[in-house]
Write a protein that holds these residues in place. Structure first.
Motif, mmCIF file in Angstrom:
data_model
loop_
_atom_site.group_PDB
_atom_site.id
_atom_site.type_symbol
_atom_site.label_atom_id
_atom_site.label_comp_id
_atom_site.label_asym_id
_atom_site.label_seq_id
_atom_site.Cartn_x
_atom_site.Cartn_y
_atom_site.Cartn_z
ATOM 1 N N ALA A 1 -5.232 6.039 12.157
ATOM 2 C CA ALA A 1 -5.423 6.067 10.711
ATOM 3 C C ALA A 1 -4.924 7.364 10.091
ATOM 4 N N ILE A 2 -5.259 8.489 10.690
ATOM 5 C CA ILE A 2 -4.882 9.782 10.114
ATOM 6 C C ILE A 2 -3.383 10.010 10.188
ATOM 7 N N ASN A 3 -2.746 9.557 11.254
ATOM 8 C CA ASN A 3 -1.299 9.718 11.327
ATOM 9 C C ASN A 3 -0.570 8.804 10.352
ATOM 10 N N LEU A 4 -1.102 7.607 10.133
ATOM 11 C CA LEU A 4 -0.546 6.775 9.067
ATOM 12 C C LEU A 4 -0.665 7.494 7.726
ATOM 13 N N CYS A 5 -1.818 8.100 7.488
ATOM 14 C CA CYS A 5 -2.037 8.845 6.250
ATOM 15 C C CYS A 5 -1.003 9.946 6.086
ATOM 16 N N ASP A 6 -0.831 10.749 7.124
ATOM 17 C CA ASP A 6 0.069 11.892 7.035
ATOM 18 C C ASP A 6 1.524 11.463 6.889
ATOM 19 N N MET A 7 1.926 10.439 7.629
ATOM 20 C CA MET A 7 3.303 9.959 7.500
ATOM 21 C C MET A 7 3.548 9.359 6.124
ATOM 22 N N ASN A 8 2.561 8.627 5.602
ATOM 23 C CA ASN A 8 2.703 8.058 4.263
ATOM 24 C C ASN A 8 2.803 9.148 3.202
ATOM 25 N N ALA A 9 2.105 10.251 3.420
ATOM 26 C CA ALA A 9 2.140 11.351 2.454
ATOM 27 C C ALA A 9 3.499 12.030 2.416
ATOM 28 N N LYS A 10 4.154 12.173 3.569
ATOM 29 C CA LYS A 10 5.315 13.069 3.633
ATOM 30 C C LYS A 10 6.614 12.451 4.124
ATOM 31 N N TYR A 11 6.562 11.423 4.965
ATOM 32 C CA TYR A 11 7.774 11.021 5.665
ATOM 33 C C TYR A 11 8.176 9.562 5.502
ATOM 34 N N ALA A 12 7.247 8.682 5.196
ATOM 35 C CA ALA A 12 7.524 7.244 5.253
ATOM 36 C C ALA A 12 6.623 6.503 4.284
ATOM 37 N N ASP A 13 6.947 5.245 4.048
ATOM 38 C CA ASP A 13 6.071 4.355 3.286
ATOM 39 C C ASP A 13 5.299 3.488 4.277
ATOM 40 N N VAL A 14 3.975 3.590 4.268
ATOM 41 C CA VAL A 14 3.157 2.670 5.053
ATOM 42 C C VAL A 14 2.940 1.417 4.211
ATOM 43 N N VAL A 15 3.444 0.292 4.706
ATOM 44 C CA VAL A 15 3.377 -0.954 3.944
ATOM 45 C C VAL A 15 2.698 -2.026 4.786
ATOM 46 N N LYS A 16 2.137 -3.002 4.117
ATOM 47 C CA LYS A 16 1.618 -4.164 4.816
ATOM 48 C C LYS A 16 2.784 -4.951 5.410
ATOM 49 N N THR A 17 2.538 -5.581 6.535
ATOM 50 C CA THR A 17 3.585 -6.374 7.181
ATOM 51 C C THR A 17 4.102 -7.452 6.234
ATOM 52 N N SER A 18 3.232 -8.019 5.440
ATOM 53 C CA SER A 18 3.645 -9.065 4.493
ATOM 54 C C SER A 18 4.681 -8.537 3.507
ATOM 55 N N GLU A 19 4.553 -7.280 3.099
ATOM 56 C CA GLU A 19 5.527 -6.700 2.176
ATOM 57 C C GLU A 19 6.873 -6.492 2.872
ATOM 58 N N ALA A 20 6.824 -6.036 4.121
ATOM 59 C CA ALA A 20 8.065 -5.870 4.874
ATOM 60 C C ALA A 20 8.762 -7.206 5.075
ATOM 61 N N LEU A 21 7.991 -8.255 5.357
ATOM 62 C CA LEU A 21 8.576 -9.582 5.532
ATOM 63 C C LEU A 21 9.205 -10.084 4.239
ATOM 64 N N GLU A 22 8.542 -9.846 3.120
ATOM 65 C CA GLU A 22 9.086 -10.252 1.831
ATOM 66 C C GLU A 22 10.395 -9.526 1.537
ATOM 67 N N PHE A 23 10.429 -8.232 1.844
ATOM 68 C CA PHE A 23 11.664 -7.465 1.665
ATOM 69 C C PHE A 23 12.786 -8.031 2.534
ATOM 70 N N LEU A 24 12.504 -8.278 3.808
ATOM 71 C CA LEU A 24 13.532 -8.811 4.714
ATOM 72 C C LEU A 24 14.028 -10.168 4.239
ATOM 73 N N ASP A 25 13.126 -10.960 3.712
ATOM 74 C CA ASP A 25 13.492 -12.302 3.263
ATOM 75 C C ASP A 25 14.475 -12.259 2.099
ATOM 76 N N GLN A 26 14.444 -11.189 1.333
ATOM 77 C CA GLN A 26 15.328 -11.071 0.165
ATOM 78 C C GLN A 26 16.710 -10.527 0.506
ATOM 79 N N LEU A 27 16.895 -10.050 1.732
ATOM 80 C CA LEU A 27 18.192 -9.505 2.124
ATOM 81 C C LEU A 27 19.220 -10.623 2.311
ATOM 82 N N PRO A 28 20.495 -10.330 2.049
ATOM 83 C CA PRO A 28 21.528 -11.299 2.412
ATOM 84 C C PRO A 28 21.536 -11.519 3.922
ATOM 85 N N SER A 29 21.883 -12.707 4.347
ATOM 86 C CA SER A 29 21.919 -13.004 5.775
ATOM 87 C C SER A 29 23.184 -12.451 6.417
#
Length: 268
Positions: free
Chosen positions: A208-236
């Motif tokens: 949990a704490i490492n997700l917090c720290d990475m989300n603060a400074k280095y990356a976006d912590v997203v729900k898997t459902s959001e990542a799937l929605e993003f992938l679904d919108q990409l061209p094949s």
């Protein structure tokens, strides 16, 4: 909307600091992502769901049942990437038979000598990627010896070859090899998303704490459902992926008596 997983570990002071410091802004997914699956092998997952205190008797690096909670999310992401023609890159570890090249890994764990001992009764190779999410012929496997998927590997050159500008990171451990990979990707100016339910750790607090720290400074912590929605919108089929005939996995030059099929039980 549910609170972030890390909120229960933060003090009120911490929450105020994050709310006023400007950290945690959304970086975004990028346009040409690759999915990274970090070290989802038997050494970290065991061969089946087991309580962690039982599992670590067999596999000292196991994350126990939390690994198997993540598995359905990993499968969804991998299958979506296969469907869309998005690169899937796995990492796992490799060592000499005598474990000499384990190096600094030997210094911080009292059970390190088990890496040269007999395998568990099932004779499972700890660095074999779990069958439920095993790489397909168009996927890429990167072998590593240190926490980051980039350190001493071809990861960056593969991402360049694929024309990737971003990565979606999953796997284990959140506080170790996932975090090290994220920091190197950040240092190389990739946009980074972490699929929250697709990451796991042997320590729930560290997760949990490492997700917090990475989300603060280095990356976006997203729900898997959001990542799937993003992938679904990409061209094949945007990427020039391997054609389906997987090349032999690269191996370091090892001692003559090295068994090519034996990989270490630990990657990070």
């Amino acid at each position: 909307m549910s609170e972030p997983i890390w909120n229960k570990f933060l003090t009120e002071r911490d929450k105020t600091v994050f709310a006023t410091s400007g950290y945690g802004a959304r970086g975004g997914f990028g346009k040409r992502p690759a999915l990274l699956v970090i070290d989802v092998n038997y050494a970290f997952c065991d061969e089946r769901p087991m309580p962690i205190l039982e599992s670590i008797k067999r596999w000292r690096n196991s994350c126990g049942e939390d690994a198997w909670v993540a598995m359905p999310y990993l499968k969804l992401l991998i299958e979506k990437c296969h469907d869309k023609g998005v690169p899937v890159i796995y990492t796992t570890g490799v060592r000499r038979e005598d474990n000499w090249d384990s190096g600094s890994w030997l210094w911080k764990n009292g059970r390190s000598d088990e890496d040269t001992a007999a395998k568990p009764a099932t004779n499972v190779d700890g660095n074999e990627i779990v069958a439920e999410i095993a790489p397909g012929p168009k996927d890429i496997v990167v072998l590593k010896q240190k926490p980051s998927g980039f350190f001493g590997t071809n990861m960056a050159s593969y991402l360049t070859l694929l024309g990737c500008d971003s990565v979606i990171v999953t796997g284990t451990t959140t506080s170790g090899c996932v975090r090290a990979t994220v920091l190197d990707a950040f240092s190389l100016n990739y946009r980074i998303a972490l699929a929250e339910e697709g990451c796991f750790d042997r320590s729930q607090a560290s997760h949990a704490i490492n997700l917090c720290d990475m989300n603060a400074k280095y990356a976006d912590v997203v729900k898997t459902s959001e990542a799937l929605e993003f992938l679904d919108q990409l061209p094949s089929n945007m990427f020039d992926l391997p054609k389906g005939a997987a090349a032999p996995a690269p191996r370091p030059k090892l001692a003559a008596n090295f068994d090519e099929r034996r990989l270490c039980r630990r990657a990070g």
